[in-house]
Design a protein around this motif. Structure first.
Motif, PDB file in Angstrom:
ATOM      1  N   VAL A   1       0.812  -1.212   0.000  1.00 43.00           N
ATOM      2  CA  VAL A   1       0.000   0.000   0.000  1.00 43.00           C
ATOM      3  C   VAL A   1       0.848   1.266   0.000  1.00 43.00           C
ATOM      4  N   GLY A   2       2.159   1.102  -0.126  1.00 40.94           N
ATOM      5  CA  GLY A   2       3.013   2.267  -0.298  1.00 40.94           C
ATOM      6  C   GLY A   2       3.001   2.773  -1.729  1.00 40.94           C
ATOM      7  N   LYS A   3       2.477   1.967  -2.661  1.00 39.61           N
ATOM      8  CA  LYS A   3       2.393   2.357  -4.068  1.00 39.61           C
ATOM      9  C   LYS A   3       1.076   3.076  -4.345  1.00 39.61           C
ATOM     10  N   ARG A   4       1.162   4.205  -5.072  1.00 40.58           N
ATOM     11  CA  ARG A   4      -0.032   5.000  -5.339  1.00 40.58           C
ATOM     12  C   ARG A   4      -1.095   4.195  -6.087  1.00 40.58           C
TER      13      ARG A   4
ATOM     14  N   ASN B   1      -4.936   3.528  -4.757  1.00 37.15           N
ATOM     15  CA  ASN B   1      -6.144   3.941  -5.481  1.00 37.15           C
ATOM     16  C   ASN B   1      -7.062   2.755  -5.764  1.00 37.15           C
ATOM     17  N   ALA B   2      -6.468   1.617  -6.131  1.00 36.72           N
ATOM     18  CA  ALA B   2      -7.279   0.433  -6.422  1.00 36.72           C
ATOM     19  C   ALA B   2      -7.988  -0.067  -5.171  1.00 36.72           C
ATOM     20  N   VAL B   3      -7.265  -0.134  -4.054  1.00 37.09           N
ATOM     21  CA  VAL B   3      -7.867  -0.597  -2.800  1.00 37.09           C
ATOM     22  C   VAL B   3      -8.972   0.359  -2.365  1.00 37.09           C
TER      23      VAL B   3
ATOM     24  N   VAL C   1     -12.808  -0.834  -1.675  1.00 40.01           N
ATOM     25  CA  VAL C   1     -13.381  -0.700  -0.331  1.00 40.01           C
ATOM     26  C   VAL C   1     -14.547   0.279  -0.346  1.00 40.01           C
ATOM     27  N   TRP C   2     -14.432   1.354  -1.111  1.00 39.86           N
ATOM     28  CA  TRP C   2     -15.550   2.299  -1.274  1.00 39.86           C
ATOM     29  C   TRP C   2     -16.773   1.563  -1.821  1.00 39.86           C
ATOM     30  N   SER C   3     -16.559   0.702  -2.813  1.00 36.02           N
ATOM     31  CA  SER C   3     -17.672  -0.047  -3.405  1.00 36.02           C
ATOM     32  C   SER C   3     -18.309  -0.979  -2.381  1.00 36.02           C
TER      33      SER C   3
ATOM     34  N   LEU D   1      -9.663  13.222  -6.918  1.00 33.25           N
ATOM     35  CA  LEU D   1     -10.688  12.189  -7.052  1.00 33.25           C
ATOM     36  C   LEU D   1     -10.627  11.215  -5.891  1.00 33.25           C
ATOM     37  N   GLN D   2      -9.420  10.771  -5.559  1.00 32.10           N
ATOM     38  CA  GLN D   2      -9.270   9.826  -4.451  1.00 32.10           C
ATOM     39  C   GLN D   2      -9.606  10.483  -3.114  1.00 32.10           C
ATOM     40  N   LEU D   3      -9.267  11.759  -2.985  1.00 32.36           N
ATOM     41  CA  LEU D   3      -9.555  12.470  -1.745  1.00 32.36           C
ATOM     42  C   LEU D   3     -11.063  12.568  -1.515  1.00 32.36           C
TER      43      LEU D   3
END
Length: 227
Positions: free
Chosen positions: A12-15, A19-21, A25-27, A58-60
């Protein structure tokens, strides 16, 4: 995905991974899993691992929505998150507040026509009124109906779910996840909302039918609040 979490296989250190996670998780939260499983807190840990300052707009905004779903609808799960300060800050971050207040309507032309119809009805209204300093959404139009907070949301083809081949005349379109989530989180703040969808609006003939349609929507929303 749970297997990946348990084996700690994700970096999870990779952008890109962040974003994918976040999207997944949002879904899950839109589908309501955060209210059903206490272990959802582990998903929040992975999502809020990165600093907010490193996230793109967008991610924010997605983070703010996820934080609001958790804090409004499953506070006991939110309390188990290892990053409660980031969870809270995601809703109040200055960039988020700017995104919420400046978010364009799904259907700008439809919104203009709805506002014009409300003016013709003599209905006092306000465009893009943000409910409070933590809400990730604002109704396109807000009104007071019998002392209740009522909002109108506009929706185009991307906000509706339909079935059938292209060109088919079909009815009974349902809201997609995004507008349903908007209504859900506004409802948690005491707002009753109605959806003005572009296909139904386009079928109306003239100002009188448009005004009558809005009257029905507003009456139904206000009545739902009375219940």
């Amino acid at each position: 995905m749970v297997g990946w979490f348990e084996s700690e296989d994700m970096d999870v250190g990779k952008r890109g991974t962040q974003n994918a996670v976040l999207q997944v998780v949002w879904s899950f939260a839109v589908a309501g899993f955060h209210t059903r499983y206490e272990s959802f807190a582990a998903f929040l840990d992975y999502v809020f691992f990165a600093e907010l300052a490193d996230r793109r707009p967008l991610q924010l905004h997605r983070l703010a929505q996820l934080a609001d779903m958790s804090l409004q609808e499953a506070p006991e799960v939110a309390r188990l998150c290892q990053y409660p300060e980031r969870l809270a800050a995601a809703r109040t971050d200055p960039r988020v507040r700017s995104l919420v207040s400046a978010e364009p309507a799904a259907e700008p032309q439809l919104l203009q026509e709805v506002v014009a119809a409300l003016r013709g009805m003599g209905r006092a209204h306000e465009v893009r009124k943000v409910p409070d300093g933590t809400s990730p959404f604002a109704p396109d139009v807000s009104l007071e109906e019998g002392g209740r907070k009522v909002g109108l949301l506009t929706a185009g083809q991307h906000e509706l779910l339909r079935s059938g081949p292209p060109g088919t005349n079909f009815s009974g379109a349902a809201e997609a996840g995004a507008p349903a989530l908007r209504r859900r989180l506004l409802r948690s703040r005491g707002w009753q909302t109605a959806l003005v969808d572009a296909p139904s609006w386009a079928a109306l003939r003239g100002g009188e039918e448009q005004q009558a349609h809005l009257e029905r929507l507003l009456s139904a929303a206000a009545g739902e609040g009375a219940d």
